[in-house]
Design an enzyme around this catalytic site. Structure first.
Site, PDB file in Angstrom:
ATOM      1  N   ASP A 169       0.809  -1.225   0.000  1.00 35.06           N
ATOM      2  CA  ASP A 169       0.000   0.000   0.000  1.00 35.06           C
ATOM      3  C   ASP A 169       0.843   1.277   0.000  1.00 35.06           C
ATOM      4  O   ASP A 169       0.296   2.374   0.047  1.00 35.06           O
ATOM      5  CB  ASP A 169      -0.939   0.006   1.208  1.00 35.06           C
ATOM      6  CG  ASP A 169      -0.171   0.117   2.514  1.00 35.06           C
ATOM      7  OD1 ASP A 169       1.045  -0.182   2.534  1.00 35.06           O
ATOM      8  OD2 ASP A 169      -0.784   0.499   3.527  1.00 35.06           O
ATOM      9  N   TYR A 264      10.696   4.626   1.531  1.00 33.95           N
ATOM     10  CA  TYR A 264      11.591   3.596   2.055  1.00 33.95           C
ATOM     11  C   TYR A 264      13.022   3.736   1.546  1.00 33.95           C
ATOM     12  O   TYR A 264      13.951   3.153   2.129  1.00 33.95           O
ATOM     13  CB  TYR A 264      11.048   2.199   1.726  1.00 33.95           C
ATOM     14  CG  TYR A 264       9.937   1.772   2.659  1.00 33.95           C
ATOM     15  CD1 TYR A 264      10.223   1.367   3.954  1.00 33.95           C
ATOM     16  CD2 TYR A 264       8.606   1.781   2.265  1.00 33.95           C
ATOM     17  CE1 TYR A 264       9.218   0.978   4.827  1.00 33.95           C
ATOM     18  CE2 TYR A 264       7.591   1.393   3.120  1.00 33.95           C
ATOM     19  CZ  TYR A 264       7.911   0.989   4.408  1.00 33.95           C
ATOM     20  OH  TYR A 264       6.912   0.603   5.275  1.00 33.95           O
TER      21      TYR A 264
HETATM   22  C1  G6P Z   1       3.321   0.542   5.013  1.00 30.42           C
HETATM   23  C2  G6P Z   1       4.027  -0.493   4.187  1.00 30.42           C
HETATM   24  C3  G6P Z   1       3.890  -1.843   4.798  1.00 30.42           C
HETATM   25  C4  G6P Z   1       4.346  -1.802   6.223  1.00 30.42           C
HETATM   26  C5  G6P Z   1       3.577  -0.767   6.993  1.00 30.42           C
HETATM   27  C6  G6P Z   1       4.133  -0.640   8.379  1.00 30.42           C
HETATM   28  O1  G6P Z   1       1.943   0.389   4.920  1.00 30.42           O
HETATM   29  O2  G6P Z   1       3.593  -0.550   2.869  1.00 30.42           O
HETATM   30  O3  G6P Z   1       4.651  -2.744   4.049  1.00 30.42           O
HETATM   31  O4  G6P Z   1       4.215  -3.054   6.845  1.00 30.42           O
HETATM   32  O5  G6P Z   1       3.689   0.465   6.374  1.00 30.42           O
HETATM   33  O6  G6P Z   1       3.324   0.182   9.131  1.00 30.42           O
HETATM   34  P1  G6P Z   1       3.387   0.132  10.713  1.00 30.42           P
HETATM   35  O7  G6P Z   1       2.363   1.101  11.123  1.00 30.42           O
HETATM   36  O8  G6P Z   1       3.125  -1.291  11.111  1.00 30.42           O
HETATM   37  O9  G6P Z   1       4.782   0.565  11.063  1.00 30.42           O
HETATM   38 MN    MN Z   2       4.570  -2.355   1.914  1.00 28.05          MN
END
Ligand code: G6P
Ligand code: MN
Length: 439
Positions: A169, A264
């Site tokens: 996402d 990222y």
């Molecule tokens: C985004 C990335 C995901 C990831 C997430 C982590 O949505 O696309 O791959 O796992 O962020 O978010 P969080 O809130 O769990 O740190």
């Molecule tokens: Mn991701």
């Protein structure tokens, strides 16, 4: 109406995904939702919340929870996969071990992502085999399970013909922010983008045929890829650490203004800066456990006690996107989405069989990638190095090869030396004793 199974039913994301499904029932009709998780205690905690979200919208959908793959997948038409092997406790290790060596601690980037890949590839293959065994032969697995780039490559190697579409996402969250900045609904944006998952660049952002990237660049130079009301548009990413993540696009664009980077990339392009701002004793896993997870468990508890469910489940892009993709697969809509697919020449100067992230038309038979052409030498080189790191990690998993794992860690741009790579890998082998194949 479809039978849908959600694998990783106990995830904190499940209520949000189900809420997204409920507001789209006309587009994606459902007869049945089945939650599947190997941690049935966790799933049982969350299930009443999910059931309530369903019942607020529909009385007719059958709802079940199970830890048995046959019960979960028998006759299913779609499987949404979001497994997290080792749960947040192991995410914490993925983040903290590298940090002890001065390397960014991140669940999908750097050594953390590689470690998570070693945990996830084989369970993912097991899931695919269960689905193939029990589900409708035309069933699609739409897969959010991380680390998506490595999982996609592992699946390509081990189950090349599986009906799995790997998605993330992050690009669509970036598009949501772009839309908010430009005052345009994100569905009106048509973007060009190339890269690997969590490692790519937007090259064009068309609105009604006009490229608005120059305008976005001016906004980003001041504020990052973020609007004032980020918290409203994106509760999932509204913690200070995420706000900082979106802001950090700015230094990358200051140096390389041509394209717009996936956030990222900051872990690879400015690892020292990341480490300087990370707390070795309290990482994102801790934030999530103390934040999103606690909040969900508390909501479940309150619902059990009072019969009233606090309104905590927002339809964000994370849920909306997987439903969009499923609709396009189900009804051959040929919508254009950014997904992870086999390259097949979409990026002309990357290997034909690399798993890349590019726009693709999503048909009933899967994604048809759009040609992005050849990319500049700088980007191609970064991509090749990252791809090699991820491919070696997959080979390490399949062959049980310590040497290839060490090569994967050494090639990762977040890791400054071979000695760092070895020290981190050796600590991770111990921490992952219950999860990794023997190296
Ligand atoms: C985004 C990335 C995901 C990831 C997430 C982590 O949505 O696309 O791959 O796992 O962020 O978010 P969080 O809130 O769990 O740190
Ligand atoms: Mn991701």
């Amino acid at each position: 109406p479809f039978i849908l199974a959600i694998a990783g039913g106990g995830s904190t994301y499940t209520p949000g995904i189900v809420k997204s499904l409920m507001v789209r029932l006309e587009d994606f009709p459902l007869a049945e939702i089945r939650l599947y998780d190997i941690d049935s205690a966790r799933q049982d905690t969350i299930a009443p919340v999910v059931e309530k979200v369903i019942r607020d919208h529909s009385q007719s959908i059958t709802f079940t929870t199970t830890s048995d793959p046959e019960t979960a997948f028998r006759g299913a038409h779609f499987v949404f996969a979001q497994m997290r092997v080792g749960q947040y406790r192991m995410r914490e290790q993925d983040e903290k071990i590298p940090l002890r060596h001065g390397v960014p601690g991140q669940e999908t980037c750097g050594p953390g992502g590689l470690a998570y890949g070693l945990r996830t590839i084989l369970p993912m293959v097991e899931l695919i085999d269960s689905v193939e065994r029990y589900a409708d032969p035309k069933a699609w697995i739409v897969n959010y399970s991380n680390p998506a780039a490595i999982v996609a490559e592992g699946v390509r190697r081990l189950r090349p013909h599986a009906r799995v579409l790997n998605i993330c996402d992050m690009p669509v969250a970036a598009m949501r922010n772009m839309g908010a900045i430009l005052g345009v609904d994100r569905h009106k944006l048509e973007v060009d983008y190339f890269g690997l998952n969590h490692f790519g660049w937007f090259t064009r952002v068309l609105v009604d045929g006009e490229d608005r990237l120059p305008e976005l660049r001016r906004h980003i130079a001041r504020f990052g890829l973020l609007t004032e009301d980020a918290a409203q548009t994106d509760p999932q990413h509204s913690d200070p650490s995420w706000v900082k993540t979106w802001r950090n696009i700015k230094p990358i664009m200051d140096h390389f203004p041509d394209y717009l980077p996936n956030p990222y990339l900051q872990y690879y392009l400015m690892p020292n800066d990341i480490v300087a701002h990370q707390r070795p004793d309290y990482t994102r896993a801790n934030e999530v456990m103390d934040g999103r997870e606690k909040k969900l468990f508390a909501a479940a508890e309150e619902y059990k006690r009072t019969g009233i469910l606090p309104d905590a489940f927002h339809v964000g892009v994370h849920g909306a996107f997987i439903v969009d993709v499923a609709c396009s697969l189900a009804f051959d809509l040929r919508q254009r989405h950014l997904v992870i697919v086999e390259n097949k020449g979409a990026i002309a100067n990357l290997p034909y069989d690399a798993m890349v992230e590019v726009p693709a038309y999503i048909t009933a038979n899967g994604p048809e990638p759009v040609r992005m052409g050849a990319v500049p030498l700088f980007h191609q080189t970064l991509l090749m190095q990252q791809l090699a790191s991820e491919q070696l990690l997959v080979e390490a998993t399949i062959e049980g090869s310590y040497e290839k794992a060490l090569q994967a860690f050494t090639l990762n741009r977040t890791v400054p030396s071979m000695q760092h790579a070895k020290a981190i890998l050796d600590e991770m082998i111990e921490a992952n004793a219950d999860y990794w194949p023997e190296l």
